[in-house]
Design an enzyme around this catalytic site. Structure first.
Site, mmCIF file in Angstrom:
data_model
loop_
_atom_site.group_PDB
_atom_site.id
_atom_site.type_symbol
_atom_site.label_atom_id
_atom_site.label_comp_id
_atom_site.label_asym_id
_atom_site.label_seq_id
_atom_site.Cartn_x
_atom_site.Cartn_y
_atom_site.Cartn_z
ATOM 1 C CG ASP A 184 -9.307 3.425 1.362
ATOM 2 O OD1 ASP A 184 -8.521 3.328 0.401
ATOM 3 O OD2 ASP A 184 -8.946 3.348 2.546
ATOM 4 C CG ASP B 132 -2.013 0.914 1.246
ATOM 5 O OD1 ASP B 132 -2.053 1.776 0.362
ATOM 6 O OD2 ASP B 132 -2.870 0.823 2.160
HETATM 7 C C1 GLA Z 1 -5.363 2.464 2.817
HETATM 8 C C2 GLA Z 1 -5.922 1.328 1.965
HETATM 9 C C3 GLA Z 1 -6.953 0.543 2.759
HETATM 10 C C4 GLA Z 1 -6.324 0.017 4.033
HETATM 11 C C5 GLA Z 1 -5.716 1.155 4.838
HETATM 12 C C6 GLA Z 1 -4.909 0.640 6.021
HETATM 13 O O1 GLA Z 1 -6.341 3.423 3.086
HETATM 14 O O2 GLA Z 1 -6.474 1.829 0.771
HETATM 15 O O3 GLA Z 1 -7.479 -0.517 1.973
HETATM 16 O O4 GLA Z 1 -5.341 -0.932 3.701
HETATM 17 O O5 GLA Z 1 -4.843 1.947 4.040
HETATM 18 O O6 GLA Z 1 -4.304 1.659 6.743
#
Ligand code: GLA
Length: 379
Positions: free
Chosen positions: A205, A145
């Site tokens: 997200d 990520d």
């Molecule tokens: C980002 C990702 C999420 C999750 C969070 C964790 O926002 O897009 O899917 O993994 O980080 O902190």
């Protein structure tokens, strides 16, 4: 200039043969991920109970295999730079063995930056070491990520940053699903497979709200040329069962995700699930659309205001069709067979209901509730 460079890089990479390992994600990966429900509160006990649930409630039979720990498992590094889990996780190898003992696989999470999105230790400067540690623990899946990588890299370095971790994973000799999470920057769908990505997030997200889920899902149209066996567009994890949407809205969510050949990672608390949630997650004919061997992502074939028709060609020559009502009242929605490459009459089967509806000529129409969906197979 930077944009131009990124484009040139992306096109260059896209023209190379895909480097993604197709053996680990021949069909879109299915499983569970801790983030959408547990977020940073997740513990090893939550992960164990997710594995227990999947192994015993029919989800494993329906194809859910990966039990994925998201952010907030990380502790500190020791003097040799080795990463350790935090107190909520304790013995990582024991947890991995437990999940494996259920006939399931297990995933872990990190960032190419110094910190993860939740501010935990990232893999920056420790990529090789972390890849080896994940392999030594026995992990089968890594979600990587972007997060704070933004602070130490330029966006046009993304391709190299993701490739670096992929190469490190390959060197461990362990087959690992590589999940890119960088929210769709740099049109990742053009180069994700070339850096070993088996799936790549195409958006920011999801949340457990109809508006957010539908903006993400219905926006995926046009990305279908980039998906295929071993490398999939990822519109983010499921929210089914988290309580923020109504039944018909979760039916829309699941119907759309299977038409998109999206990874199906349940994001709810599997130990507290209602029978209704379980039946949405485990409908085998619906999941069959997602996992279909043709490996083609569906697309929008017709739209009339808030009414949309989406289609996904299937390996047996049939076509899965979703009738989606994004409007505020019940509406009839029609699929015209010519829009899905069929002519004359065709047999229609309702996939949610497991019911043959008969033969229809030229088109098929059904009343669809507000925010709801009908998923049929046309053959
Ligand atoms: C980002 C990702 C999420 C999750 C969070 C964790 O926002 O897009 O899917 O993994 O980080 O902190």
């Amino acid at each position: 200039m930077k944009k131009l460079l990124l484009l040139v890089l992306a096109l260059g990479y896209a023209s190379q043969a895909a480097a993604a390992d197709p053996t680990v994600a021949a069909a879109p990966p299915m499983g569970w991920n801790s983030w959408n429900h547990f977020a940073c509160k997740v513990t090893a006990a939550d992960v164990r109970s997710a594995a227990d649930a999947i192994a015993s409630n029919g989800m494993k039979d329906a194809g859910y295999i990966y039990v994925n720990i998201d952010d907030c498992w990380e502790g500190t590094r020791d003097e040799k730079g080795n990463i350790h889990p935090n107190q909520k996780f304790g013995d990582m190898k024991a947890l991995v063995e437990y999940v494996h003992s259920k006939g399931l696989k297990i995933g872990i999470y990190s960032s190419p930056g110094p910190k993860t999105c939740a501010g935990y230790e990232g893999s920056y400067g420790h990529e090789e070491q972390d890849a080896q540690q994940y392999a030594d623990w026995g992990f089968d899946y890594l979600k990587y990520d972007w997060c704070s990588a933004e602070k130490v890299y330029q966006r046009d370095q993304m391709v190299d940053v993701y490739k670096k971790m992929h190469d490190a994973l390959v060197r461990t000799g362990r087959p690992v699903v590589f999940s890119l999470c960088q929210y769709g920057y740099g049109r990742v769908w053009r180069w994700g497979a070339s850096v070993g990505g088996n799936l790549w997030r195409t958006t920011e997200d999801i949340t457990d709200k109809y508006d957010r889920m539908s903006v993400i899902g219905f926006d995926q149209d046009g990305l279908e040329p980039f998906a295929g066996s071993g490398h999939w567009n990822d519109p983010d994890m499921l929210e089914v069962g988290n309580g923020g949407m109504k039944h018909d809205e979760y039916i829309t969510h699941m119907s759309l995700w299977v038409l998109l050949a999206a990874p199906l990672l349940a994001g709810n608390d599997l130990s507290q699930m209602t029978p209704e949630t379980l039946s949405i997650l485990t409908n085998k004919e619906v999941i069959g659309v997602d996992q279909d061997a043709k490996g083609v992502q569906g697309r929008r074939v017709a739209q009339e205001g808030p009414l949309e028709v989406w289609a996904k060609p299937l390996a047996d020559g049939g076509v899965a069709v979703g009738l989606f009502n994004r409007g505020e009242s019940t509406n009839p929605i029609t699929v015209s067979f010519k829009d899905i490459g069929a002519s004359g009459s065709a047999k229609i089967r309702d996939l949610w209901q497991h019911k043959d509806l008969g033969s229809f000529s030229g088109s098929y129409t059904e009343e669809v509730p507000r925010h709801g969906a009908v998923l049929i197979k046309v053959q």
